[in-house]
Design a protein around this motif. Structure first.
Motif, short mmCIF file in Angstrom:
data_model
loop_
_atom_site.label_atom_id
_atom_site.label_comp_id
_atom_site.label_asym_id
_atom_site.label_seq_id
_atom_site.Cartn_x
_atom_site.Cartn_y
_atom_site.Cartn_z
N CYS A 59 0.84 -1.21 0.00
CA CYS A 59 0.00 0.00 0.00
C CYS A 59 0.87 1.25 0.00
CB CYS A 59 -0.91 -0.02 1.23
SG CYS A 59 -2.14 1.29 1.25
N ILE A 62 -7.38 0.98 2.34
CA ILE A 62 -6.80 0.32 3.51
C ILE A 62 -7.88 -0.48 4.25
CG2 ILE A 62 -5.57 0.68 5.69
CD1 ILE A 62 -4.36 3.20 4.48
N GLY A 80 -7.26 -2.99 -3.18
CA GLY A 80 -7.12 -3.20 -1.74
C GLY A 80 -7.43 -4.63 -1.35
#
Length: 201
Positions: A118, A130, A185
């Motif tokens: 990330c 996230i 994600g």
């Protein structure tokens, strides 16, 4: 509906996912772990993975490095993600070691890899979700645990599937992320946990 979807983002905040995974492990694991050790590790993890990041956030906000808890821009994400990497490294060195609880050790190694991925994307101006990283990583860890211990966790996994979908819906509704950011994600959360399976399963 707006309040419900907004509350989902708070209730299933990424800060809570690591310790939630540890709680599930202690609850479901057939291995004998003394209650004193479980309590000590949970308290230590609560301080390191929840209290410390919150304090660091307020410090960064005071210094003008972040504007809000949502970390809306990729530039705002860089320092918090770097600090989170160091926090996880401390956890791996001091709290969850491979000689003690190997499953949880590699769970946190997976979290570290996801956080670093990330962070790298943030450097390239891509804002992966996230929230999705954390909830999908936990989902995959619990699925692997059910196979590892040969226990029926269908109800737990079904609930996690609903939670994952609710989190994705919440982030879209709040316009915090695009479909691409949510999907990225999800993969960043799932893939490290899968890659690490051969080391402990």
């Amino acid at each position: 509906m707006d309040k419900i979807l907004k509350s989902i983002s708070y209730i299933f905040h990424p800060l809570f996912m690591p310790i939630l995974g540890v709680i599930f492990y202690f609850y479901k694991s057939p291995r004998f772990i003394p209650e004193e050790i479980m309590k000590a590790k949970l308290v230590s993890l609560f301080i390191l993975t929840i209290i410390l990041p919150i304090l660091l956030y307020f410090l960064l906000k005071t210094l003008g490095k972040v504007k809000s808890i949502y970390l809306k821009t990729t530039n705002e994400r860089i320092i918090p993600l770097i600090l989170n990497c160091f926090v996880i490294i401390i956890v791996l060195q001091r709290i969850i070691t491979p000689s003690q609880i190997i499953e949880l050790y590699f769970f946190f190694v997976g979290i570290l890899i996801s956080t670093m991925a990330c962070l790298m994307l943030a450097f390239f101006k891509f804002k992966a979700s996230i929230h999705m990283i954390s909830v999908s990583g936990l989902f995959m860890f619990l699925a692997i645990l059910s196979i590892h211990f040969s226990i029926n966790m269908n109800s737990t996994l079904a609930l996690m599937a609903i939670i994952t979908g609710a989190v994705a819906t919440s982030r879209l509704h709040l316009k915090a992320h695009t479909y691409k950011e949510l999907i990225m994600g999800m993969f960043i959360g799932i893939i490290p946990q899968l890659i690490l399976v051969p080391y402990w399963l």
